[in-house]
Write a protein that holds these residues in place. Sequence first.
Motif, short mmCIF file in Angstrom:
data_model
loop_
_atom_site.label_atom_id
_atom_site.label_comp_id
_atom_site.label_asym_id
_atom_site.label_seq_id
_atom_site.Cartn_x
_atom_site.Cartn_y
_atom_site.Cartn_z
N LYS A 279 0.81 -1.21 0.00
CA LYS A 279 0.00 0.00 0.00
C LYS A 279 0.85 1.26 0.00
CE LYS A 279 -3.12 2.56 3.00
NZ LYS A 279 -3.73 2.62 4.33
N HIS A 280 1.93 1.32 0.77
CA HIS A 280 2.71 2.54 0.93
C HIS A 280 3.96 2.57 0.05
CE1 HIS A 280 0.13 3.92 4.12
NE2 HIS A 280 0.29 2.79 4.78
N ASP A 281 4.13 1.60 -0.82
CA ASP A 281 5.28 1.60 -1.72
C ASP A 281 4.89 0.88 -3.01
OD1 ASP A 281 7.69 1.70 -2.97
OD2 ASP A 281 8.77 0.42 -1.55
N LEU A 282 4.54 1.66 -4.02
CA LEU A 282 4.09 1.09 -5.30
C LEU A 282 5.23 0.86 -6.28
CD1 LEU A 282 0.82 3.16 -5.90
CD2 LEU A 282 1.02 0.82 -5.03
N ARG A 283 6.47 1.16 -5.87
CA ARG A 283 7.57 1.01 -6.82
C ARG A 283 7.78 -0.43 -7.28
NH1 ARG A 283 12.01 4.19 -3.38
NH2 ARG A 283 10.89 2.96 -1.81
N PRO A 284 7.77 -1.42 -6.37
CA PRO A 284 7.92 -2.80 -6.86
C PRO A 284 6.79 -3.21 -7.80
CG PRO A 284 8.30 -2.68 -4.49
CD PRO A 284 7.74 -1.36 -4.91
N LEU A 285 5.59 -2.72 -7.55
CA LEU A 285 4.45 -3.04 -8.40
C LEU A 285 4.67 -2.52 -9.82
CD1 LEU A 285 0.73 -2.79 -7.45
CD2 LEU A 285 1.52 -1.58 -9.48
N PHE A 286 5.18 -1.28 -9.93
CA PHE A 286 5.41 -0.70 -11.25
C PHE A 286 6.54 -1.40 -12.00
CE2 PHE A 286 2.54 2.60 -10.02
CZ PHE A 286 2.12 3.20 -11.20
N LEU A 287 7.44 -2.05 -11.29
CA LEU A 287 8.48 -2.85 -11.95
C LEU A 287 7.95 -4.23 -12.34
CD1 LEU A 287 11.57 -2.00 -9.71
CD2 LEU A 287 11.29 -1.44 -12.14
N ALA A 288 7.05 -4.78 -11.54
CA ALA A 288 6.52 -6.12 -11.81
C ALA A 288 5.61 -6.14 -13.03
CB ALA A 288 5.77 -6.64 -10.59
N ILE A 289 4.92 -5.05 -13.31
CA ILE A 289 3.96 -5.03 -14.42
C ILE A 289 4.62 -5.32 -15.77
CG2 ILE A 289 2.48 -3.48 -15.78
CD1 ILE A 289 1.43 -2.37 -13.10
N PRO A 290 5.73 -4.65 -16.16
CA PRO A 290 6.32 -4.99 -17.46
C PRO A 290 6.91 -6.40 -17.50
CG PRO A 290 7.68 -3.38 -16.30
CD PRO A 290 6.40 -3.48 -15.55
N VAL A 291 7.37 -6.91 -16.36
CA VAL A 291 7.84 -8.29 -16.32
C VAL A 291 6.69 -9.25 -16.62
CG1 VAL A 291 8.82 -10.10 -14.85
CG2 VAL A 291 9.72 -7.77 -14.72
N ALA A 292 5.53 -8.96 -16.04
CA ALA A 292 4.34 -9.79 -16.30
C ALA A 292 3.95 -9.72 -17.78
CB ALA A 292 3.17 -9.33 -15.42
N PHE A 293 4.00 -8.52 -18.35
CA PHE A 293 3.72 -8.36 -19.78
C PHE A 293 4.65 -9.20 -20.63
CE2 PHE A 293 1.29 -4.23 -19.60
CZ PHE A 293 0.26 -4.66 -20.43
N GLY A 294 5.94 -9.12 -20.31
CA GLY A 294 6.93 -9.87 -21.08
C GLY A 294 6.71 -11.37 -21.01
N THR A 295 6.34 -11.84 -19.83
CA THR A 295 6.04 -13.27 -19.65
C THR A 295 4.87 -13.69 -20.54
OG1 THR A 295 6.82 -13.18 -17.36
CG2 THR A 295 5.38 -15.03 -17.96
N TYR A 296 3.85 -12.87 -20.55
CA TYR A 296 2.66 -13.11 -21.37
C TYR A 296 3.03 -13.26 -22.85
CZ TYR A 296 -1.87 -11.79 -23.52
OH TYR A 296 -3.02 -11.72 -24.27
N GLY A 297 3.80 -12.31 -23.37
CA GLY A 297 4.16 -12.35 -24.78
C GLY A 297 5.10 -13.48 -25.13
N LEU A 298 6.10 -13.72 -24.28
CA LEU A 298 7.10 -14.74 -24.57
C LEU A 298 6.49 -16.13 -24.66
CD1 LEU A 298 10.16 -15.26 -24.93
CD2 LEU A 298 10.29 -15.60 -22.46
N PHE A 299 5.65 -16.48 -23.71
CA PHE A 299 5.06 -17.82 -23.70
C PHE A 299 4.06 -18.01 -24.85
CE2 PHE A 299 7.02 -18.22 -19.62
CZ PHE A 299 7.14 -19.59 -19.40
N TYR A 300 3.33 -16.95 -25.21
CA TYR A 300 2.42 -17.08 -26.34
C TYR A 300 3.19 -17.24 -27.66
CZ TYR A 300 -2.49 -16.86 -25.07
OH TYR A 300 -3.75 -17.19 -24.63
N ALA A 301 4.35 -16.58 -27.76
CA ALA A 301 5.17 -16.74 -28.96
C ALA A 301 5.59 -18.20 -29.14
CB ALA A 301 6.41 -15.84 -28.88
N ALA A 302 5.91 -18.86 -28.02
CA ALA A 302 6.26 -20.28 -28.09
C ALA A 302 5.03 -21.15 -28.33
CB ALA A 302 6.95 -20.70 -26.79
N ALA A 303 3.90 -20.80 -27.72
CA ALA A 303 2.68 -21.61 -27.86
C ALA A 303 2.19 -21.64 -29.31
CB ALA A 303 1.58 -21.06 -26.96
N ALA A 304 2.47 -20.58 -30.07
CA ALA A 304 2.01 -20.52 -31.45
C ALA A 304 2.57 -21.67 -32.29
CB ALA A 304 2.40 -19.18 -32.08
N TRP A 305 3.74 -22.18 -31.89
CA TRP A 305 4.38 -23.24 -32.68
C TRP A 305 4.42 -24.57 -31.93
CZ3 TRP A 305 4.33 -21.46 -37.27
CH2 TRP A 305 4.49 -20.10 -37.49
#
Length: 410
Positions: A275-301
Amino acid sequence: MRRNRDFRRLFLALLVSFAGDWFLFVALTGLVFDLTGSPAFVAALFACTTVPFALFTFVGGPLADRLNRRTLMIAADLLRGALALGFLFISRPSQIWLVFVLVGGISALGAVFEPASSAAIPNLVDEDDLGTANVLFGATWGSMLAIGAALGGLVVSAFGREVGYVCDAASFLFSAALVLRIRRPTAEARAPARERPSLLAATREAFAYARRDHRVLALLTVKGGFGLAAGMVGLLAVLALDVFRAGDRGTGWLLAARGIGALAGPFIVRRVMRKHDLRPLFLAIPVAFGTYGLFYAAAAWAPQLSVAAALILGAHLGGGAQWTLSSYALQTIVPDHVRGRVFAFDYGLVTFTIAVSATLAGIAAQAFDVRIVMFVLACVALAYAVVWYLATTGVRRSITTAEPTRAEVP
């Protein structure tokens, strides 16, 4: 949850209705593909679950801040239950238009229910429990996608699609009964000047608030960015039906894998929801995005259905994480009297981008191999992760642990 009956009732209401939704979706993707034989129509069905939602959030959000949120949720559930029974009368290709009308109506009513339920959560739980409540709600969607899709595939295959339609209608009615029993106020008491602004004035106020707080602006682009690549999610049924030739059961398994990932993702990122420190949250969001894209790129094949399912599960660990992180941060930052409208814009943006992505994906899948289309969209997700990280550098640097949680509102 054991000590908070009202939160438990809302949680169970969503649990049941989400399960019914995925029973319905599995049945409808098979129905549309059987009646048309077209991947574009299947993708259009996915888009039809989002376009009306995107349009009606700009009504549903202000209503959630003007009217009784509990009453809105009950009314939306009852009407959705009635519409779900309409699918029982569709059996011929000439009736395919009615599928999209009914799905659109259910989606539009969801745009009333969702902002009201999201805005109500901080009023139903203690402040220290808000992070846990968001994890549970994020997990609810994922778990019911997993259970509902898997069971939906099995039940529809064994007993027919009509059972899926009836289960969805029953889930809405049961949800309405649970919400009816909520006793805590679902909104804070408001000053008379803020009690009933016009819909236009309410929407303007929400936009003005977001412009003043760059953290909110950044968070409102999280789910919208997710939607840009979500057309590949709409192609999962095509992957199961057309590539792996696995029928409704295969669609159910791929959607179930998606749900398991979305279920586990919120728990993985619980530690960065501070609640009082959103900095780790703002770093975790792009990591989550990257995970989403990377695994779908592999799933396509993926060479077979089981491998595709495992990779899709991994992708939605990131998808579920980013959704929960952005929702938690918005609930923490945004004050109650504009929260419904802010969430309406958040949901409206993501459903609009999902609709655009799904429509373009369906058109592209008519001309190109569905695997190529999915891979391209996965690359879009990866690129967005990098762009969002770079674009929010200033926001992350501006966040301090001592700053007020919520911006001042005139």
